[in-house]
Motif scaffolding. Structure first.
Motif, PDB file in Angstrom:
ATOM      1  N   ALA A  68       0.820  -1.199   0.000  1.00  0.00           N
ATOM      2  CA  ALA A  68       0.000   0.000   0.000  1.00  0.00           C
ATOM      3  C   ALA A  68       0.860   1.257   0.000  1.00  0.00           C
ATOM      4  N   ILE A  69       1.913   1.263   0.785  1.00  0.00           N
ATOM      5  CA  ILE A  69       2.786   2.435   0.855  1.00  0.00           C
ATOM      6  C   ILE A  69       3.456   2.682  -0.490  1.00  0.00           C
ATOM      7  N   VAL A  70       3.957   1.627  -1.115  1.00  0.00           N
ATOM      8  CA  VAL A  70       4.613   1.766  -2.421  1.00  0.00           C
ATOM      9  C   VAL A  70       3.621   2.268  -3.456  1.00  0.00           C
ATOM     10  N   LEU A  71       2.426   1.708  -3.475  1.00  0.00           N
ATOM     11  CA  LEU A  71       1.410   2.138  -4.437  1.00  0.00           C
ATOM     12  C   LEU A  71       0.951   3.573  -4.181  1.00  0.00           C
ATOM     13  N   LEU A  72       0.877   3.982  -2.921  1.00  0.00           N
ATOM     14  CA  LEU A  72       0.492   5.356  -2.611  1.00  0.00           C
ATOM     15  C   LEU A  72       1.571   6.345  -3.054  1.00  0.00           C
ATOM     16  N   VAL A  73       2.833   5.970  -2.931  1.00  0.00           N
ATOM     17  CA  VAL A  73       3.918   6.838  -3.402  1.00  0.00           C
ATOM     18  C   VAL A  73       3.828   6.997  -4.917  1.00  0.00           C
ATOM     19  N   PHE A  74       3.641   5.881  -5.634  1.00  0.00           N
ATOM     20  CA  PHE A  74       3.478   5.950  -7.091  1.00  0.00           C
ATOM     21  C   PHE A  74       2.250   6.780  -7.463  1.00  0.00           C
ATOM     22  N   SER A  75       1.179   6.642  -6.707  1.00  0.00           N
ATOM     23  CA  SER A  75      -0.033   7.415  -6.972  1.00  0.00           C
ATOM     24  C   SER A  75       0.220   8.906  -6.793  1.00  0.00           C
ATOM     25  N   ALA A  76       0.967   9.258  -5.761  1.00  0.00           N
ATOM     26  CA  ALA A  76       1.293  10.673  -5.540  1.00  0.00           C
ATOM     27  C   ALA A  76       2.122  11.223  -6.696  1.00  0.00           C
ATOM     28  N   VAL A  77       3.089  10.437  -7.173  1.00  0.00           N
ATOM     29  CA  VAL A  77       3.910  10.859  -8.307  1.00  0.00           C
ATOM     30  C   VAL A  77       3.042  10.998  -9.553  1.00  0.00           C
ATOM     31  N   PHE A  78       2.174  10.028  -9.799  1.00  0.00           N
ATOM     32  CA  PHE A  78       1.272  10.099 -10.949  1.00  0.00           C
ATOM     33  C   PHE A  78       0.402  11.353 -10.883  1.00  0.00           C
ATOM     34  N   PHE A  79      -0.147  11.630  -9.713  1.00  0.00           N
ATOM     35  CA  PHE A  79      -1.024  12.780  -9.561  1.00  0.00           C
ATOM     36  C   PHE A  79      -0.259  14.082  -9.786  1.00  0.00           C
ATOM     37  N   LEU A  80       0.909  14.204  -9.179  1.00  0.00           N
ATOM     38  CA  LEU A  80       1.693  15.438  -9.326  1.00  0.00           C
ATOM     39  C   LEU A  80       2.151  15.662 -10.765  1.00  0.00           C
ATOM     40  N   THR A  81       2.615  14.607 -11.425  1.00  0.00           N
ATOM     41  CA  THR A  81       3.052  14.768 -12.807  1.00  0.00           C
ATOM     42  C   THR A  81       1.871  15.084 -13.716  1.00  0.00           C
ATOM     43  N   SER A  82       0.700  14.589 -13.376  1.00  0.00           N
ATOM     44  CA  SER A  82      -0.492  14.909 -14.164  1.00  0.00           C
ATOM     45  C   SER A  82      -0.893  16.366 -14.014  1.00  0.00           C
ATOM     46  N   MET A  83      -0.709  16.916 -12.839  1.00  0.00           N
ATOM     47  CA  MET A  83      -1.080  18.308 -12.604  1.00  0.00           C
ATOM     48  C   MET A  83      -0.177  19.279 -13.374  1.00  0.00           C
ATOM     49  N   VAL A  84       1.095  18.934 -13.542  1.00  0.00           N
ATOM     50  CA  VAL A  84       2.027  19.829 -14.241  1.00  0.00           C
ATOM     51  C   VAL A  84       2.253  19.426 -15.691  1.00  0.00           C
ATOM     52  N   SER A  85       1.680  18.313 -16.104  1.00  0.00           N
ATOM     53  CA  SER A  85       1.787  17.802 -17.485  1.00  0.00           C
ATOM     54  C   SER A  85       3.221  17.505 -17.918  1.00  0.00           C
ATOM     55  N   ILE A  86       4.079  17.201 -16.971  1.00  0.00           N
ATOM     56  CA  ILE A  86       5.469  16.865 -17.291  1.00  0.00           C
ATOM     57  C   ILE A  86       5.830  15.568 -16.576  1.00  0.00           C
ATOM     58  N   CYS A  87       6.299  14.603 -17.351  1.00  0.00           N
ATOM     59  CA  CYS A  87       6.777  13.348 -16.789  1.00  0.00           C
ATOM     60  C   CYS A  87       8.296  13.298 -16.984  1.00  0.00           C
ATOM     61  N   PRO A  88       9.067  13.330 -15.898  1.00  0.00           N
ATOM     62  CA  PRO A  88      10.524  13.299 -16.032  1.00  0.00           C
ATOM     63  C   PRO A  88      11.031  12.052 -16.761  1.00  0.00           C
ATOM     64  N   LEU A  89      10.391  10.927 -16.559  1.00  0.00           N
ATOM     65  CA  LEU A  89      10.806   9.704 -17.239  1.00  0.00           C
ATOM     66  C   LEU A  89      10.593   9.819 -18.740  1.00  0.00           C
ATOM     67  N   TYR A  90       9.483  10.435 -19.146  1.00  0.00           N
ATOM     68  CA  TYR A  90       9.243  10.663 -20.569  1.00  0.00           C
ATOM     69  C   TYR A  90      10.340  11.540 -21.166  1.00  0.00           C
ATOM     70  N   SER A  91      10.777  12.547 -20.422  1.00  0.00           N
ATOM     71  CA  SER A  91      11.840  13.433 -20.901  1.00  0.00           C
ATOM     72  C   SER A  91      13.143  12.675 -21.114  1.00  0.00           C
ATOM     73  N   ILE A  92      13.466  11.788 -20.187  1.00  0.00           N
ATOM     74  CA  ILE A  92      14.706  11.013 -20.286  1.00  0.00           C
ATOM     75  C   ILE A  92      14.667  10.076 -21.486  1.00  0.00           C
ATOM     76  N   VAL A  93      13.525   9.413 -21.682  1.00  0.00           N
ATOM     77  CA  VAL A  93      13.383   8.435 -22.757  1.00  0.00           C
ATOM     78  C   VAL A  93      13.100   9.107 -24.100  1.00  0.00           C
ATOM     79  N   GLY A  94      12.576  10.319 -24.062  1.00  0.00           N
ATOM     80  CA  GLY A  94      12.270  11.037 -25.295  1.00  0.00           C
ATOM     81  C   GLY A  94      10.869  10.801 -25.814  1.00  0.00           C
ATOM     82  N   ILE A  95       9.951  10.468 -24.924  1.00  0.00           N
ATOM     83  CA  ILE A  95       8.569  10.185 -25.301  1.00  0.00           C
ATOM     84  C   ILE A  95       7.730  11.437 -25.054  1.00  0.00           C
TER      85      ILE A  95
END
Length: 70
Positions: A34-61
């Motif tokens: 639950a803790i791991v999934l909640l951390v991922f959920s927080a990251v998903f939510f925050l990246t959705s709010m700013v429309s920037i995914c750092p992993l996408y930037s690294i991979v070029g997607i």
């Protein structure tokens, strides 16, 4: 930074984050998982709010629609 997330990607991440929070609140998931999934959920939510995914930037997607060249 340049936005690299499209609307569908953003909505899917927000829905997934809300589902995980709902599962946690109803005690369907608990403990370390639950803790791991909640951390991922927080990251998903925050990246959705700013429309920037750092992993996408690294991979070029980019799931953002590109504007046609004039």
């Amino acid at each position: 930074m340049k936005k690299n997330m499209g609307n569908l990607d953003r909505v899917a991440r927000i829905i997934l984050a809300l589902v995980v929070v709902g599962l946690y609140m109803t005690d369907v998931i608990n403990g370390t998982v639950a803790i791991v999934l909640l951390v991922f959920s927080a990251v998903f939510f925050l990246t959705s709010m700013v429309s920037i995914c750092p992993l996408y930037s690294i991979v070029g997607i980019s799931t953002c629609k590109t504007k046609p060249a004039k």
